[in-house]
Design a protein around this motif. Structure first.
Motif, PDB file in Angstrom:
ATOM      1  N   ASP A  90       0.921  -1.034   0.115  1.00 33.45           N
ATOM      2  CA  ASP A  90       0.064  -0.095   0.208  1.00 33.45           C
ATOM      3  C   ASP A  90       0.865   1.387  -0.244  1.00 33.45           C
ATOM      4  OD1 ASP A  90      -1.843   1.880   0.627  1.00 33.45           O
ATOM      5  OD2 ASP A  90      -2.966   0.859   2.201  1.00 33.45           O
ATOM      6  N   VAL A  91       0.861   1.978  -1.098  1.00 35.55           N
ATOM      7  CA  VAL A  91       1.866   3.083  -1.457  1.00 35.55           C
ATOM      8  C   VAL A  91       1.399   4.419  -0.704  1.00 35.55           C
ATOM      9  CG1 VAL A  91       2.836   2.143  -3.227  1.00 35.55           C
ATOM     10  CG2 VAL A  91       1.247   3.795  -3.454  1.00 35.55           C
ATOM     11  N   HIS A  92       0.267   4.530   0.213  1.00 32.40           N
ATOM     12  CA  HIS A  92      -0.360   5.610   0.767  1.00 32.40           C
ATOM     13  C   HIS A  92      -1.005   5.411   2.049  1.00 32.40           C
ATOM     14  CE1 HIS A  92      -1.725  10.089  -0.036  1.00 32.40           C
ATOM     15  NE2 HIS A  92      -1.676   9.786   1.423  1.00 32.40           N
ATOM     16  N   THR A  93      -0.158   5.422   3.151  1.00 32.76           N
ATOM     17  CA  THR A  93      -0.819   5.299   4.459  1.00 32.76           C
ATOM     18  C   THR A  93      -0.558   6.465   5.419  1.00 32.76           C
ATOM     19  OG1 THR A  93       0.891   3.966   5.556  1.00 32.76           O
ATOM     20  CG2 THR A  93      -0.774   2.851   4.241  1.00 32.76           C
ATOM     21  N   HIS A  94      -1.135   6.573   6.650  1.00 32.16           N
ATOM     22  CA  HIS A  94      -0.591   7.306   7.698  1.00 32.16           C
ATOM     23  C   HIS A  94      -0.574   6.645   8.911  1.00 32.16           C
ATOM     24  CE1 HIS A  94      -1.006  10.975   5.256  1.00 32.16           C
ATOM     25  NE2 HIS A  94      -1.850  10.425   4.761  1.00 32.16           N
ATOM     26  N   MET A  95       0.179   5.597   9.048  1.00 28.54           N
ATOM     27  CA  MET A  95       0.001   4.478  10.000  1.00 28.54           C
ATOM     28  C   MET A  95       0.030   4.860  11.253  1.00 28.54           C
ATOM     29  SD  MET A  95       0.376   1.669   8.314  1.00 28.54           S
ATOM     30  CE  MET A  95       0.894   0.509   9.574  1.00 28.54           C
ATOM     31  N   THR A  96       0.648   6.086  11.574  1.00 29.20           N
ATOM     32  CA  THR A  96       0.780   6.576  13.159  1.00 29.20           C
ATOM     33  C   THR A  96      -0.530   7.665  13.441  1.00 29.20           C
ATOM     34  OG1 THR A  96       1.995   8.661  12.331  1.00 29.20           O
ATOM     35  CG2 THR A  96       3.419   6.638  12.966  1.00 29.20           C
ATOM     36  N   ILE A  97      -1.214   7.764  12.423  1.00 27.27           N
ATOM     37  CA  ILE A  97      -2.341   8.524  12.942  1.00 27.27           C
ATOM     38  C   ILE A  97      -3.588   7.779  13.010  1.00 27.27           C
ATOM     39  CG2 ILE A  97      -3.784  10.554  12.272  1.00 27.27           C
ATOM     40  CD1 ILE A  97      -1.789  11.448  10.304  1.00 27.27           C
ATOM     41  N   TYR A  98      -3.346   6.470  13.743  1.00 24.19           N
ATOM     42  CA  TYR A  98      -4.180   5.608  14.349  1.00 24.19           C
ATOM     43  C   TYR A  98      -5.072   6.276  15.383  1.00 24.19           C
ATOM     44  CZ  TYR A  98      -5.957   1.543  16.629  1.00 24.19           C
ATOM     45  OH  TYR A  98      -6.722   0.421  17.484  1.00 24.19           O
ATOM     46  N   THR A  99      -6.396   5.864  15.309  1.00 25.30           N
ATOM     47  CA  THR A  99      -7.252   6.241  16.496  1.00 25.30           C
ATOM     48  C   THR A  99      -8.305   4.856  16.973  1.00 25.30           C
ATOM     49  OG1 THR A  99      -9.148   6.987  15.141  1.00 25.30           O
ATOM     50  CG2 THR A  99      -7.484   8.575  15.770  1.00 25.30           C
ATOM     51  N   ASP A 100      -8.800   4.847  17.885  1.00 20.95           N
ATOM     52  CA  ASP A 100      -9.746   3.793  18.360  1.00 20.95           C
ATOM     53  C   ASP A 100     -11.137   4.508  18.392  1.00 20.95           C
ATOM     54  OD1 ASP A 100     -10.044   4.829  20.609  1.00 20.95           O
ATOM     55  OD2 ASP A 100      -8.629   3.380  21.571  1.00 20.95           O
ATOM     56  N   GLU A 101     -12.285   3.534  18.475  1.00 21.58           N
ATOM     57  CA  GLU A 101     -13.456   3.956  18.540  1.00 21.58           C
ATOM     58  C   GLU A 101     -13.948   4.211  20.132  1.00 21.58           C
ATOM     59  OE1 GLU A 101     -16.051   2.015  15.915  1.00 21.58           O
ATOM     60  OE2 GLU A 101     -14.359   1.990  14.517  1.00 21.58           O
ATOM     61  N   THR A 102     -13.111   4.770  20.867  1.00 20.13           N
ATOM     62  CA  THR A 102     -13.496   5.023  22.438  1.00 20.13           C
ATOM     63  C   THR A 102     -14.588   5.991  22.339  1.00 20.13           C
ATOM     64  OG1 THR A 102     -11.251   5.107  22.720  1.00 20.13           O
ATOM     65  CG2 THR A 102     -12.640   5.977  24.510  1.00 20.13           C
ATOM     66  N   PRO A 103     -15.829   5.421  22.960  1.00 20.53           N
ATOM     67  CA  PRO A 103     -16.968   6.091  22.678  1.00 20.53           C
ATOM     68  C   PRO A 103     -17.003   7.634  23.372  1.00 20.53           C
ATOM     69  CG  PRO A 103     -17.434   3.925  23.907  1.00 20.53           C
ATOM     70  CD  PRO A 103     -15.817   4.030  23.947  1.00 20.53           C
ATOM     71  N   GLY A 104     -17.421   8.626  22.525  1.00 20.20           N
ATOM     72  CA  GLY A 104     -17.447  10.081  22.867  1.00 20.20           C
ATOM     73  C   GLY A 104     -16.393  10.812  22.884  1.00 20.20           C
ATOM     74  N   THR A 105     -15.317  10.225  21.924  1.00 15.44           N
ATOM     75  CA  THR A 105     -14.141  10.818  21.659  1.00 15.44           C
ATOM     76  C   THR A 105     -14.027  10.803  20.389  1.00 15.44           C
ATOM     77  OG1 THR A 105     -13.204  10.078  23.882  1.00 15.44           O
ATOM     78  CG2 THR A 105     -11.540  11.189  22.287  1.00 15.44           C
ATOM     79  N   PRO A 106     -14.205  11.955  19.498  1.00 11.54           N
ATOM     80  CA  PRO A 106     -14.097  11.957  18.116  1.00 11.54           C
ATOM     81  C   PRO A 106     -12.635  11.746  17.931  1.00 11.54           C
ATOM     82  CG  PRO A 106     -15.218  13.836  18.990  1.00 11.54           C
ATOM     83  CD  PRO A 106     -14.846  13.187  20.232  1.00 11.54           C
ATOM     84  N   MET A 107     -12.373  11.095  16.587  1.00  7.29           N
ATOM     85  CA  MET A 107     -11.077  10.798  16.417  1.00  7.29           C
ATOM     86  C   MET A 107     -10.352  12.042  16.059  1.00  7.29           C
ATOM     87  SD  MET A 107     -11.790   8.049  13.577  1.00  7.29           S
ATOM     88  CE  MET A 107     -13.174   6.712  13.954  1.00  7.29           C
ATOM     89  N   LEU A 108     -10.721  13.042  15.538  1.00 10.63           N
ATOM     90  CA  LEU A 108      -9.899  14.198  15.321  1.00 10.63           C
ATOM     91  C   LEU A 108      -9.269  14.870  16.779  1.00 10.63           C
ATOM     92  CD1 LEU A 108     -12.155  16.133  12.655  1.00 10.63           C
ATOM     93  CD2 LEU A 108      -9.754  15.231  12.443  1.00 10.63           C
ATOM     94  N   LYS A 109     -10.092  14.371  17.631  1.00 14.24           N
ATOM     95  CA  LYS A 109      -9.731  14.934  19.338  1.00 14.24           C
ATOM     96  C   LYS A 109      -8.833  14.107  19.619  1.00 14.24           C
ATOM     97  CE  LYS A 109     -11.305  17.185  23.146  1.00 14.24           C
ATOM     98  NZ  LYS A 109     -11.579  16.951  24.186  1.00 14.24           N
ATOM     99  N   GLN A 110      -8.746  12.806  19.594  1.00 14.23           N
ATOM    100  CA  GLN A 110      -7.939  11.803  19.920  1.00 14.23           C
ATOM    101  C   GLN A 110      -6.464  12.212  19.386  1.00 14.23           C
ATOM    102  OE1 GLN A 110      -8.814   7.710  19.549  1.00 14.23           O
ATOM    103  NE2 GLN A 110     -10.964   8.010  19.605  1.00 14.23           N
ATOM    104  N   ILE A 111      -6.444  12.421  18.290  1.00 15.37           N
ATOM    105  CA  ILE A 111      -5.106  12.661  17.472  1.00 15.37           C
ATOM    106  C   ILE A 111      -4.391  13.876  18.078  1.00 15.37           C
ATOM    107  CG2 ILE A 111      -5.300  11.094  15.665  1.00 15.37           C
ATOM    108  CD1 ILE A 111      -5.743  13.853  14.034  1.00 15.37           C
TER     109      ILE A 111
END
Ligand SMILES: [Zn+2]
Length: 438
Positions: A90-111
């Motif tokens: 896969d020639v285009h990833t952002h492996m370190t911008i991983y988030t989970d689905e912790t309820p109530g915490t939007p991914m943008l906030k997690q990062i």
């Protein structure tokens, strides 16, 4: 980041290293292995029937159909009910911008709230999903604080289980206002004007990256605008400086203007670009510029926008963008442009990396042509076509087994990966690295 956060992050990383080292790749690569498949598409133009792939250490020693060539004492792995393929790229990833689905915490906030060390530690879960999808190598295009270099090196040392990573450090950005309240592009990549662009490229090289990434237009997340942000001269300076250091460069452009200038400047790959004019497409075909359209990542944003934290109302524009992206891909394929598969996997998209291949078939490719974008083409884009993207003597022993005929149906590669080997080691979940721990 506070000092307390930093210490906590280091402690986490240290504990993890201890736990993972028992599962590390090198201990599993010592013996000779003989892997039997029902069929094998080897990436060298041949489909084998009843092949045996002999693996010695990290590499393929030989592909044969003669059982007598199996060395005495080799571990025989019988996958004869499956179809073998090279490990996917896969020639285009952002492996370190991983988030989970912790309820109530939007991914943008997690990062924005996690420290770099915590992000690298969490990213091992995404890394495992990527491997499970059959992707054994990624080119990672944009990370903060050189988290990608840390992750690449941890994986290479066997301390983390994940795909081989080719990394870019900070992507080059122009100075801009936050593209979302509270979110700024990583400051390390900001560069305006030719001298700063040259400095930023040199800085990434000095930090130890493998490839350069430049953002030459707006457009990301729920924003599908594609205004060119760099001038031709700035783009050309980045391309030439990357090449002077022997590095390739990937240039992001959502729209046609950045694409036109990136191609004319000699970029090695062009990411995303939609609405390209015929002259740019013809130039790409002539120069052999790789097109990485990343069509599926906008599908992912539409499916997950609430969890990510986008404001409602962007969907119609994104849907229209996907349609234009697919149309541009169709035109480019018809014109003979070379493609490489890039997912743009980010947040929770890890494991969905190969869904891009389905879009490629919609754009007019055969399943085999689509497969090449994630094997031989991608390996060539990485400058590794003599050791990645094929199953042949001397290549890294990156192999996957799928159920069904991947040349008849692209969904076999996307959804039916049953077994994965990377660098001669069979991929097994390390403690704490699988899905079940979430
Ligand atoms: Zn990206």
């Amino acid at each position: 980041m506070s000092f307390r956060n930093m210490v906590a992050g280091l402690l986490l990383a240290g504990l993890a290293a201890g736990a993972w080292s028992q599962e590390s790749a090198p201990t599993k690569t010592a013996a000779v292995k003989a892997i039997k498949f029902g069929k094998l598409w080897d990436g060298k133009g041949k489909v084998w029937t009843n092949p045996i792939v002999i693996v010695e250490g990290e590499r393929v020693r030989e592909v044969t159909t003669e059982a007598k060539k199996i060395p005495p004492g080799a571990a025989v792995i019988d996958l004869s009910k499956y179809y073998g393929l090279p490990g996917l790229i896969d020639v285009h990833t952002h492996m370190t911008i991983y988030t989970d689905e912790t309820p109530g915490t939007p991914m943008l906030k997690q990062i924005t709230s996690n420290s770099a060390a915590v992000q690298v530690f969490l990213a091992r879960k995404g890394a495992m999903r990527v491997l499970e999808a059959g992707v054994t190598t990624v080119r990672d295009l944009g990370a903060d604080q050189y988290e990608d270099i840390a992750m690449r090196d941890l994986i290479n040392r066997g301390e983390m289980v994940g795909p081989r990573m080719v990394v870019s450090g900070y992507g080059l950005y122009i100075t801009n206002t936050p593209y979302k309240p509270g979110i700024n592009p990583p400051a390390g990549g900001i560069a305006d004007g030719v001298p700063e662009v040259l400095r930023a490229v040199r800085q990434q090289v000095a930090a130890g990256v493998d490839v350069i990434k430049m953002y030459a237009s707006t457009g990301t997340d729920d924003d599908t605008t594609g205004f060119e942000t760099y001038t031709y001269d700035e783009i050309k300076a980045a391309v030439d400086m990357a090449h002077q250091f022997g590095k390739k460069i990937a240039i992001h452009s959502y729209g046609p203007d950045g694409a036109r200038d990136a191609v004319r400047a000699g970029t090695d790959s062009l990411e995303h670009a939609t609405d390209m004019d015929d002259a740019t497409i013809a130039e790409m075909a002539k120069r052999g510029t790789y097109y990485v359209p990343t069509i599926d990542h906008n599908r992912y944003y539409l499916d997950n926008w609430q969890k990510i934290g986008y404001a409602d109302g962007f969907q119609e524009k994104t849907k229209a963008y996907i349609a234009r992206n697919l149309e541009t891909a169709r035109k480019a394929h018809k014109a003979g442009v070379r493609f490489a598969m890039g997912s743009d996997a980010i947040y929770t998209m890890f494991g969905e990396n190969t869904r891009e291949l389905g879009w490629f078939v919609k754009a007019g490719m055969t399943p085999e042509e689509a497969l090449k974008t994630a094997t031989t083409n991608a390996a060539e884009l990485l400058g590794k076509s003599n050791e990645l993207g094929a199953v042949a003597s001397g290549y890294f022993a990156d192999l996957i087994a799928v159920e069904g005929d991947p040349l008849a149906d692209v969904n076999v590669t996307i959804k039916k990966v049953k077994w994965v080997m990377k660098t001669g080691a069979i991929v097994e979940k390390a403690a704490g690295q699988g899905h079940e721990c979430e």
